[in-house]
Design a protein around this motif. Structure first.
Motif, PDB file in Angstrom:
ATOM      1  N   THR A 124     -15.276  27.969 -29.486  1.00 29.01           N
ATOM      2  CA  THR A 124     -16.627  27.474 -29.760  1.00 29.01           C
ATOM      3  C   THR A 124     -17.649  28.349 -29.038  1.00 29.01           C
ATOM      4  N   VAL A 125     -18.736  28.658 -29.723  1.00 31.75           N
ATOM      5  CA  VAL A 125     -19.819  29.426 -29.119  1.00 31.75           C
ATOM      6  C   VAL A 125     -21.130  28.668 -29.316  1.00 31.75           C
ATOM      7  N   LEU A 126     -21.829  28.442 -28.220  1.00 41.17           N
ATOM      8  CA  LEU A 126     -23.163  27.831 -28.225  1.00 41.17           C
ATOM      9  C   LEU A 126     -24.181  28.878 -27.800  1.00 41.17           C
ATOM     10  N   THR A 127     -25.324  28.898 -28.465  1.00 42.64           N
ATOM     11  CA  THR A 127     -26.411  29.767 -28.034  1.00 42.64           C
ATOM     12  C   THR A 127     -27.670  28.925 -27.830  1.00 42.64           C
ATOM     13  N   PRO A 162     -12.320  26.147 -24.321  1.00 42.58           N
ATOM     14  CA  PRO A 162     -12.695  27.377 -25.043  1.00 42.58           C
ATOM     15  C   PRO A 162     -14.114  27.356 -25.590  1.00 42.58           C
ATOM     16  N   VAL A 163     -15.078  27.133 -24.724  1.00 44.82           N
ATOM     17  CA  VAL A 163     -16.480  27.011 -25.134  1.00 44.82           C
ATOM     18  C   VAL A 163     -17.315  28.035 -24.376  1.00 44.82           C
ATOM     19  N   ALA A 164     -17.931  28.964 -25.107  1.00 42.59           N
ATOM     20  CA  ALA A 164     -18.780  29.996 -24.512  1.00 42.59           C
ATOM     21  C   ALA A 164     -20.239  29.617 -24.683  1.00 42.59           C
ATOM     22  N   ALA A 165     -21.016  29.761 -23.621  1.00 43.57           N
ATOM     23  CA  ALA A 165     -22.449  29.458 -23.643  1.00 43.57           C
ATOM     24  C   ALA A 165     -23.242  30.750 -23.510  1.00 43.57           C
ATOM     25  N   VAL A 166     -24.081  31.055 -24.490  1.00 44.68           N
ATOM     26  CA  VAL A 166     -24.929  32.249 -24.454  1.00 44.68           C
ATOM     27  C   VAL A 166     -26.325  31.847 -23.987  1.00 44.68           C
TER      28      VAL A 166
END
Length: 472
Positions: free
Chosen positions: A360-363, A379-383
């Motif tokens: 998962t990717v959050l921006t 598995p969560v990436a924060a931009v």
């Protein structure tokens, strides 16, 4: 950070706690283990303390021989140990094999280097014979988590035993098979009885152990909350503690970064152990000029981590350690989106049994969102967007955590300056993902804890650094 404290289990008819395991990939029950009563746990700790007297006098060459044999046992039983990790906490089988090999390397490293690390250091003191010597403290209690169930134990155990201490392990509730297997390694290697023992006990019993005179010091890897409790108990008993707690590692993506390479490094950093790592990259702070390009590239890289059977060599993402943990991750994502974050990929719980969650990717992540303020252990990436280098450093350092950090730039000298001088963390990597290594000190600052593991710094945490002066 992974919880290291045990969830209390209902006692069996014998009055002993039971520890039930679940396969995170399927949700099916696994093996059940009978634990120790409070009296049994204290009796074992006292037996380990009694073994200290002889073990501390064991010459370094003999300690090293035994530790080398422990490494051999790990390599010989690598497949079995990896399977236990997969069945109890869902680790990819290939990752479990690699973890066992890392433990063996760690044993070899301290077998080869402990004597030199702990050699007497002469001091020039006006003609008197003066030196500093490093003596073991006694029995060290280790409170360990489930996410690297072998590595985090051996990371502490190899230097602790090579220093002449004895050790007691209290592992996490969902990996009792791993805990007992680790004890069997030292037994099979030929270590004297009671030099290393495992206790299957609930968290409520930890304070009694710390209070008991049999325990000289305590080390914990786990959550901030567990760390506060252990630090308070150890402090009240005036006993040394080392804490490796949570992390929300920030990676700075500067305007001169190779975006494709930065995305690969950051995805690798985020997906270590399925994102269930204290030193996994979690916040990716990209300067404004490259933020959109970076987040697109990162989302594409994250999508290559397809969920699959952890026993399948082709799988890149296994289950989370439990449905409860998976649901907590999803709730952090949901609340972040509610507060304005934008979902680029993932973020949906799959319709299948087990503790699965997609990459998962959050921006557009900002302060006030869980993805910004909290550790997301999956598995969560924060931009996060920064105006420039200085702003990126500010955002990174505003976090309450300070375990690891990274810098992505085409200018290694610039990256080195930022990593060495600007980022408030115990470890900082340039153009690579943060990782532990027996040859380098490991640990953090701020809410990520204190003290160091690994290297000569780690082995010196649990010794009495004694000054000796002989006047002729």
């Amino acid at each position: 950070m992974a919880e290291s404290s045990l969830t209390d289990r209902r006692p069996a008819a014998t009055g002993k706690p039971r520890f039930e395991t679940l396969d995170p990939a399927t949700g099916r029950p696994g093996r059940s283990y009978e634990g120790h009563t409070p009296d049994e746990a204290l009796a074992i700790a006292r037996q380990v303390r009694a073994a200290f007297g002889e073990w501390r006098r064991t010459p370094f060459p003999e300690r090293a021989r035994l530790m080398k044999e422990a490494a051999a046992v790990l390599r010989r039983r690598q497949a079995d140990f990896a399977e236990i990790m997969t069945s109890e906490m869902g680790k990819l089988l290939a990752d479990g094999r690699a973890e066992v090999e890392k433990c063996a390397f760690n044993c070899d490293y301290f077998a080869d280097n402990a004597e030199a690390f702990l050699a007497r250091r002469p001091v020039d003191l006006d003609g008197s014979r003066a030196f500093v010597t490093f003596n073991p403290l006694g029995t060290v209690l280790a409170v360990m988590p489930w996410n690297f169930p072998f590595w985090q134990v051996f990371r502490f155990a190899a230097p602790t035993l090579m220093a002449g201490n004895t050790a007691v392990l209290k592992h996490a509730s969902n990996v009792p098979g791993c805990a007992l297997a680790i004890e069997s390694v030292f037994r099979e290697a030929g270590f004297p009885e009671n030099v290393f023992r495992t206790l299957l006990i609930p968290s409520a019993q930890v304070k009694a152990l710390i209070d008991d005179p049999s325990i000289a010091a305590v080390t914990l890897t786990g959550s901030v909350e567990a760390g506060r409790e252990v630090a308070a108990a150890a402090g009240a008993a005036l006993k040394k503690s080392v804490l490796e707690l949570g992390g929300s590692d920030a990676y700075l993506v500067l305007e001169d970064a190779d975006i494709a390479q930065a995305a690969k490094v950051c995805a690798t950093a985020r997906m270590v152990n399925g994102g269930q790592s204290c030193i996994a990259g979690k916040r990716f702070i990209a300067v404004r000029q490259v933020r959109e390009a970076f987040e697109r590239a990162l989302a594409a890289e994250m999508e290559t981590y397809l969920m699959g059977d952890p026993r399948d060599p082709g799988s890149k993402l296994g289950p989370m350690e439990s449905v409860k943990a998976r649901d907590q991750i999803h709730e952090q994502v949901r609340r972040s989106v509610e507060r304005g974050a934008r979902l680029l990929t993932g973020g949906t719980i799959p319709d299948r049994p087990g503790a699965w969650y997609p990459p998962t990717v959050l921006t557009d992540v900002r302060p006030g969102m869980p993805a910004h303020d909290e550790e997301v252990f999956g598995p969560v990436a924060a931009v996060i967007e920064a105006k420039d280098e200085a702003d990126a450093i500010r955002i990174a350092n505003e976090a309450r955590f300070g375990l690891g950090s990274g810098v992505l730039t085409r200018d290694p000298a610039r990256g080195e300056r930022i990593a060495a001088e600007e980022l408030e963390s115990g470890m900082s990597f340039v153009n690579g993902n943060v990782r532990s290594d027996p040859r380098m000190p490991f640990g953090g600052v701020k809410d990520s804890g204190y003290g160091r593991e690994c290297s000569d710094f780690g082995i010196h945490e649990f010794v009495n650094i004694k000054s000796v002066v002989v006047t002729r």
